[in-house]
Scaffold this motif. Structure first.
Motif, mmCIF file in Angstrom:
data_model
loop_
_atom_site.group_PDB
_atom_site.id
_atom_site.type_symbol
_atom_site.label_atom_id
_atom_site.label_comp_id
_atom_site.label_asym_id
_atom_site.label_seq_id
_atom_site.Cartn_x
_atom_site.Cartn_y
_atom_site.Cartn_z
ATOM 1 N N LEU A 42 -6.354 -39.732 -32.869
ATOM 2 C CA LEU A 42 -5.934 -40.854 -32.178
ATOM 3 C C LEU A 42 -4.558 -40.465 -31.379
ATOM 4 O O LEU A 42 -4.472 -41.005 -30.279
ATOM 5 C CB LEU A 42 -5.657 -42.114 -33.184
ATOM 6 N N TRP A 43 -3.654 -39.797 -31.966
ATOM 7 C CA TRP A 43 -2.435 -39.508 -31.214
ATOM 8 C C TRP A 43 -2.952 -38.386 -30.263
ATOM 9 O O TRP A 43 -2.471 -38.551 -29.076
ATOM 10 C CB TRP A 43 -1.549 -39.032 -32.061
ATOM 11 N N GLU A 49 -4.996 -39.454 -22.714
ATOM 12 C CA GLU A 49 -5.209 -40.533 -21.882
ATOM 13 C C GLU A 49 -4.135 -40.992 -21.192
ATOM 14 O O GLU A 49 -4.243 -41.671 -20.201
ATOM 15 C CB GLU A 49 -6.199 -41.486 -22.911
ATOM 16 N N ARG A 50 -2.870 -41.127 -22.023
ATOM 17 C CA ARG A 50 -1.619 -41.868 -21.420
ATOM 18 C C ARG A 50 -0.539 -40.747 -20.628
ATOM 19 O O ARG A 50 -0.039 -41.383 -19.766
ATOM 20 C CB ARG A 50 -0.982 -42.474 -22.596
ATOM 21 N N VAL A 51 -0.937 -39.659 -20.793
ATOM 22 C CA VAL A 51 -0.127 -38.437 -20.266
ATOM 23 C C VAL A 51 -0.729 -37.516 -19.158
ATOM 24 O O VAL A 51 -0.470 -37.756 -18.050
ATOM 25 C CB VAL A 51 0.622 -37.653 -21.125
ATOM 26 N N HIS A 70 -13.107 -38.304 -20.941
ATOM 27 C CA HIS A 70 -13.000 -39.878 -21.248
ATOM 28 C C HIS A 70 -14.079 -40.486 -22.037
ATOM 29 O O HIS A 70 -13.718 -41.127 -22.977
ATOM 30 C CB HIS A 70 -12.596 -40.545 -19.904
ATOM 31 N N ARG A 71 -15.244 -40.074 -21.801
ATOM 32 C CA ARG A 71 -16.285 -40.592 -22.654
ATOM 33 C C ARG A 71 -16.245 -40.214 -23.956
ATOM 34 O O ARG A 71 -16.506 -40.903 -24.919
ATOM 35 C CB ARG A 71 -17.657 -40.295 -21.848
ATOM 36 N N ALA A 131 5.563 -38.712 -27.089
ATOM 37 C CA ALA A 131 4.531 -39.797 -26.694
ATOM 38 C C ALA A 131 4.563 -40.727 -27.936
ATOM 39 O O ALA A 131 4.648 -40.401 -28.839
ATOM 40 C CB ALA A 131 2.963 -39.341 -26.399
ATOM 41 N N THR A 132 4.438 -41.869 -27.561
ATOM 42 C CA THR A 132 4.241 -43.162 -28.676
ATOM 43 C C THR A 132 3.413 -42.804 -29.696
ATOM 44 O O THR A 132 2.105 -42.885 -29.019
ATOM 45 C CB THR A 132 4.227 -44.341 -28.104
#
Length: 148
Positions: A42-43, A49-51, A70-71, A131-132
Motif C-alpha cells: 500500500l505504501w 500514485e501520489r508522487v 494504475h489499473r 511520502a505520507t
C-alpha cells in the motif's frame, strides 16, 4: 539505474519476499508476513500514485503503460481488502509477475519517469522516502462461515 529506480526495484524484491513468506506450505497464512506485505505494498502504490504518476502526467498525458499500472494498483488494493487467504494471494502474485516488469524494465515506468521528468527526479526521489505512510486498517477477521 538511478537511485529512485534502484530504491523502488529493491522495494519490489522485499515485497516479493514478504508475499512468499506469507503463504505457508500448508496453504495457511503467516499473518505477520502478510501484514508487512500489505502495508508495504500500500505504501509503494501510494508513492507511485501520489508522487510519480502526477509528476509524469504534468509532463505529458497518460500512456497505455501508465493506465495499466494504475489499473493494476486498483486491482491489487481491492485484493488487499478481504482477510488473507491463498485465494487472494495467488491473484496478487499473478498481477505482480506482469506488473513489476512494467515498472522496472529498460523501457519501463521508472525509466520513463527519469527520462521525462529529468531535472525534477532528485526532488521526486527526496519526496519518495518521506511520502505520507498509508494508514492501513487491518483486514477484517474471517467470517465464521466463509461464503466461497
Amino acid at each position: 539505474m538511478s537511485a529512485l529506480h534502484e530504491r523502488l526495484s529493491r522495494d519490489h524484491e522485499c515485497l516479493d519476499g514478504f508475499l512468499a513468506a506469507a503463504l505457508r506450505p500448508v496453504r495457511s497464512i503467516d499473518e505477520a508476513s502478510y501484514r508487512a506485505f500489505r502495508a508495504g505494498l500500500l505504501w509503494h502504490i501510494a508513492v507511485e500514485e501520489r508522487v510519480l504518476l502526477p509528476a509524469l502526467r504534468k509532463q505529458r498525458p497518460d500512456s497505455p503503460v501508465e493506465e495499466q499500472i494504475h489499473r493494476d494498483h486498483a486491482a491489487l488494493a481491492a485484493l488487499l481488502v478481504p482477510p488473507p487467504s491463498a485465494a487472494e494471494i495467488e491473484p496478487i502474485r499473478a498481477i505482480l509477475v506482469t506488473h513489476n516488469p512494467l515498472e522496472e524494465g529498460a523501457a519501463g515506468f521508472y525509466q520513463d519517469v527519469e527520462r521525462t521528468c529529468g531535472a525534477e527526479v532528485p526532488a521526486l526521489r527526496s519526496r519518495t522516502p518521506h511520502a505520507t505512510p498509508v494508514r492501513a486498517a487491518p483486514p477484517p477477521p474471517p467470517a465464521a462461515h466463509p461464503v466461497r
